[in-house]
Design a protein around this motif. Structure first.
Motif, mmCIF file in Angstrom:
data_model
loop_
_atom_site.group_PDB
_atom_site.id
_atom_site.type_symbol
_atom_site.label_atom_id
_atom_site.label_comp_id
_atom_site.label_asym_id
_atom_site.label_seq_id
_atom_site.Cartn_x
_atom_site.Cartn_y
_atom_site.Cartn_z
ATOM 1 N N LEU A 63 26.352 43.421 47.872
ATOM 2 C CA LEU A 63 27.441 42.690 47.209
ATOM 3 C C LEU A 63 28.546 43.628 46.692
ATOM 4 O O LEU A 63 29.710 43.489 47.039
ATOM 5 N N LYS A 64 28.160 44.616 45.864
ATOM 6 C CA LYS A 64 29.159 45.509 45.306
ATOM 7 C C LYS A 64 29.872 46.328 46.386
ATOM 8 O O LYS A 64 31.080 46.576 46.301
ATOM 9 N N ALA A 66 30.698 45.684 49.547
ATOM 10 C CA ALA A 66 31.768 44.963 50.246
ATOM 11 C C ALA A 66 32.968 44.746 49.325
ATOM 12 O O ALA A 66 34.128 44.905 49.728
ATOM 13 N N TYR A 67 32.671 44.400 48.058
ATOM 14 C CA TYR A 67 33.767 44.212 47.108
ATOM 15 C C TYR A 67 34.558 45.502 46.917
ATOM 16 O O TYR A 67 35.791 45.506 46.906
ATOM 17 N N ARG A 70 37.115 46.466 49.546
ATOM 18 C CA ARG A 70 38.311 45.644 49.409
ATOM 19 C C ARG A 70 39.132 46.084 48.186
ATOM 20 O O ARG A 70 40.363 46.195 48.242
ATOM 21 N N ASP A 71 38.428 46.336 47.080
ATOM 22 C CA ASP A 71 39.109 46.714 45.839
ATOM 23 C C ASP A 71 39.812 48.074 45.982
ATOM 24 O O ASP A 71 40.921 48.267 45.481
ATOM 25 N N ARG A 74 42.977 47.661 47.953
ATOM 26 C CA ARG A 74 43.956 46.922 47.156
ATOM 27 C C ARG A 74 44.517 47.780 46.031
ATOM 28 O O ARG A 74 45.726 47.782 45.772
ATOM 29 N N ARG A 77 46.973 50.300 47.402
ATOM 30 C CA ARG A 77 48.267 49.645 47.675
ATOM 31 C C ARG A 77 49.017 49.383 46.372
ATOM 32 O O ARG A 77 50.225 49.611 46.277
ATOM 33 N N PHE A 78 48.289 48.940 45.356
ATOM 34 C CA PHE A 78 48.908 48.636 44.053
ATOM 35 C C PHE A 78 49.591 49.873 43.488
ATOM 36 O O PHE A 78 50.652 49.779 42.857
ATOM 37 N N ASP A 191 41.128 52.228 36.051
ATOM 38 C CA ASP A 191 41.602 51.018 35.368
ATOM 39 C C ASP A 191 41.615 51.172 33.851
ATOM 40 O O ASP A 191 42.060 50.278 33.146
ATOM 41 N N MET B 170 26.823 34.004 44.757
ATOM 42 C CA MET B 170 26.503 35.191 45.554
ATOM 43 C C MET B 170 26.839 34.981 47.024
ATOM 44 O O MET B 170 27.261 35.904 47.712
ATOM 45 N N GLY B 173 30.040 36.130 47.635
ATOM 46 C CA GLY B 173 30.271 37.557 47.391
ATOM 47 C C GLY B 173 30.386 37.956 45.928
ATOM 48 O O GLY B 173 30.680 39.096 45.611
ATOM 49 N N ILE B 174 30.139 36.999 45.025
ATOM 50 C CA ILE B 174 30.300 37.260 43.582
ATOM 51 C C ILE B 174 29.036 37.900 43.027
ATOM 52 O O ILE B 174 27.929 37.466 43.332
ATOM 53 N N PHE B 175 29.212 38.917 42.163
ATOM 54 C CA PHE B 175 28.032 39.568 41.566
ATOM 55 C C PHE B 175 28.258 39.971 40.108
ATOM 56 O O PHE B 175 27.308 40.311 39.409
ATOM 57 N N GLY B 184 41.074 33.000 47.095
ATOM 58 C CA GLY B 184 40.162 33.756 47.949
ATOM 59 C C GLY B 184 40.078 35.244 47.644
ATOM 60 O O GLY B 184 39.237 35.940 48.207
ATOM 61 N N GLU B 185 40.939 35.746 46.759
ATOM 62 C CA GLU B 185 40.948 37.182 46.447
ATOM 63 C C GLU B 185 40.169 37.429 45.151
ATOM 64 O O GLU B 185 40.566 36.950 44.088
ATOM 65 N N PRO B 186 39.060 38.198 45.219
ATOM 66 C CA PRO B 186 38.226 38.385 44.023
ATOM 67 C C PRO B 186 38.654 39.588 43.191
ATOM 68 O O PRO B 186 38.934 40.669 43.726
ATOM 69 N N PHE B 187 38.694 39.401 41.879
ATOM 70 C CA PHE B 187 38.991 40.480 40.938
ATOM 71 C C PHE B 187 37.833 40.586 39.967
ATOM 72 O O PHE B 187 37.638 39.692 39.141
ATOM 73 N N TRP B 188 37.080 41.665 40.055
ATOM 74 C CA TRP B 188 35.907 41.854 39.197
ATOM 75 C C TRP B 188 36.275 42.740 38.013
ATOM 76 O O TRP B 188 36.828 43.828 38.207
ATOM 77 N N ARG B 192 40.606 44.099 35.503
ATOM 78 C CA ARG B 192 41.409 43.745 36.676
ATOM 79 C C ARG B 192 42.399 42.619 36.361
ATOM 80 O O ARG B 192 43.154 42.201 37.239
ATOM 81 N N MET B 195 46.013 43.300 37.158
ATOM 82 C CA MET B 195 46.238 43.281 38.596
ATOM 83 C C MET B 195 46.226 41.841 39.113
ATOM 84 O O MET B 195 47.033 41.464 39.976
ATOM 85 N N SER B 198 49.509 40.316 38.404
ATOM 86 C CA SER B 198 50.504 40.748 39.382
ATOM 87 C C SER B 198 50.320 39.994 40.701
ATOM 88 O O SER B 198 51.288 39.640 41.380
ATOM 89 N N TRP B 199 49.052 39.732 41.058
ATOM 90 C CA TRP B 199 48.759 38.985 42.292
ATOM 91 C C TRP B 199 49.331 37.572 42.204
ATOM 92 O O TRP B 199 49.914 37.051 43.162
ATOM 93 N N TRP B 205 49.739 41.663 47.629
ATOM 94 C CA TRP B 205 50.485 42.819 48.164
ATOM 95 C C TRP B 205 49.642 43.573 49.170
ATOM 96 O O TRP B 205 48.493 43.285 49.320
#
Lengths: 205, 205
Positions: A63-64, A66-67, A70-71, A74, A77-78, A191, B170, B173-175, B184-188, B192, B195, B198-199, B205
Motif C-alpha cells: 500500500l505505502k 504505490a502511494y 505517486r507522491d 507529484r 513537480r510541485f 513537508d 484498502m 489504496g488507502i492505508f 481520485g488523487e490521494p493525499f496522505w 499534505r 498541497m 493547491s490541487w 499539476w
C-alpha cells in the motif's frame, strides 16, 4: 547583533531519498534568510530504517509503496524539480556520502554545491551516482580537485565515515531523510519545512 | 456553473490518529471553500498498518516513536488544538467509528459535527471514546438521538461496518490517517493539506 554567530542548522539526508533532494534544494536559501549556516550530514537510511528500526524499505511496503511513488513524482513537480525517467531507487549512496564528508573536512564552502550536484546528477539527470566516476564528475564540477576526491573515496579515513556519521545521527534521535534540526528541535520530512520556517521566524511555539 | 455538483472529497481517518484530528478540523472548511462536500470514512489503522502492511504501530517503532510524540504535540500547538494530558494512544476506535457510519446512513449532515465532537472529546478533553457512553454523549451533543445511536452501536448492521469500510478503503489504496482523496488523487498526511489545497485551486499539476 552581538558578535556571537547563530548556531548552524543541521540537515540530515540520504541521496537515495528524493524527499531529501527537495529538502536539500530548499534548506540553504532558508538558512541564509535567517542568517544561519547549514551543517550537511549524509546518513544511510538502510542503517536507520531497515537495521535499527526493523522496517522494510518504504517503497517495498504494501500500500505505502504505490502511494509513495505517486507522491514523490507529484512532490517533485510541485517543487519544480525535474525527475529523470532513469532515476531509480535503492542504489548505494556510499561513495556520494563519502565525497560529502571529505568535502566537509577539506572545503566546507563546497559542500552545498556538491550535495546539490550529486542529487541532481541522479534524480534529475538519471546518472548513476553509486559509481566513482560520476561522483568525481560532481566534485570537479563544483570546483573540487578530482584527484584529491578520488584519493579520499579510496581512503581508510572515509571508507566507513558514512556509517559512523549515521551511528552518530541515530544517537541524536535522527532516522529519516530529510531531517532538519533547528536549535535542538528536529523536523522530519520535506513537508515539515514550512513549519521549520515558522520555527525560525518565531523561535518556536 | 453547470447544474452538475462537483464530486465530494473523500476523507479517511482513524480516531486514534491525532494527525487525523488535525485533518478533520480542516477538511470541512477547505471543501466548502471550493464548493465541495466531504464523505467521511472512518478506517482502522490496526487493520491497515499492522495487519495489511506488516508494520509495528508507529509510536512503538524505535527512533520514530519518540520523534512522533514530539511532532504530534508540536503539530497540535501549531494548529491551535489543545492536547489533553489525559489523551492516550492505542484505544479502540470501534464504537466511535460505528457511530459515524450510522450517522452517515441516518443523518449525513450530522457527520462532520459528530466526527469533530468525538475527536475533541478524546484528544482535547481526555475522555474515553472507546466506551459507549462517551460516544453517545457526542451523538446527543450534535443533535442525534441517543437511543437510536445506542441501538445502532449494538446492531448487527454496524458491528462489523468499520472493518468492512477499512477493507473497502484498502482496495482503493488507502492505508493512513488522514488521507484526503480529491477526484481520485490521494493525499496522505495532515501535512499534505496545503498541497491538496493547491490541487483544488489548480485542478492538479
Amino acid at each position: 547583533m552581538s558578535g556571537v554567530a547563530s548556531p548552524a542548522l543541521d540537515f540530515y539526508f540520504d541521496f537515495i531519498s528524493p524527499y531529501g533532494w527537495i529538502g536539500a534544494e530548499r534548506v540553504g536559501p532558508l538558512a541564509r534568510r535567517f542568517g544561519r549556516t547549514v551543517e550537511w550530514h549524509p546518513i544511510l537510511l538502510k542503517m536507520t530504517v531497515v537495521e535499527a528500526m526493523g522496517l522494510p524499505p518504504p517503497l517495498l511496503t504494501p500500500l505505502k509503496g504505490a502511494y509513495m511513488r505517486r507522491d514523490i513524482e507529484r512532490c517533485l513537480r510541485f517543487h519544480n524539480l525535474h525527475l529523470s525517467p532513469d532515476a531509480r531507487f535503492g542504489f548505494s549512496p556510499l561513495k556520494a556520502a563519502r565525497a560529502v564528508l571529505w568535502a566537509q573536512a577539506e572545503a566546507p564552502d563546497r559542500v552545498e554545491p556538491l550535495v546539490l550536484s550529486l542529487y541532481r546528477a541522479h534524480w534529475s539527470q538519471g546518472r548513476d551516482i553509486s559509481i566513482t566516476d560520476t561522483v568525481l564528475d560532481s566534485a570537479e564540477a563544483v570546483g573540487l580537485c578530482r584527484r584529491a576526491a578520488a584519493d579520499a573515496l579510496d581512503s581508510d579515513r572515509f571508507r566507513d565515515a558514512p556509517k559512523a556519521a549515521t551511528t552518530q545521527a541515530m544517537a541524536a534521535g535522527i532516522f529519516g531523510s530529510p531531517t532538519l534540526v533547528i536549535d535542538g528541535e528536529p523536523f522530519w520530512g520535506a513537508d515539515r519545512l514550512p513549519m521549520a520556517e515558522s520555527w525560525l521566524e518565531t523561535g518556536g511555539w
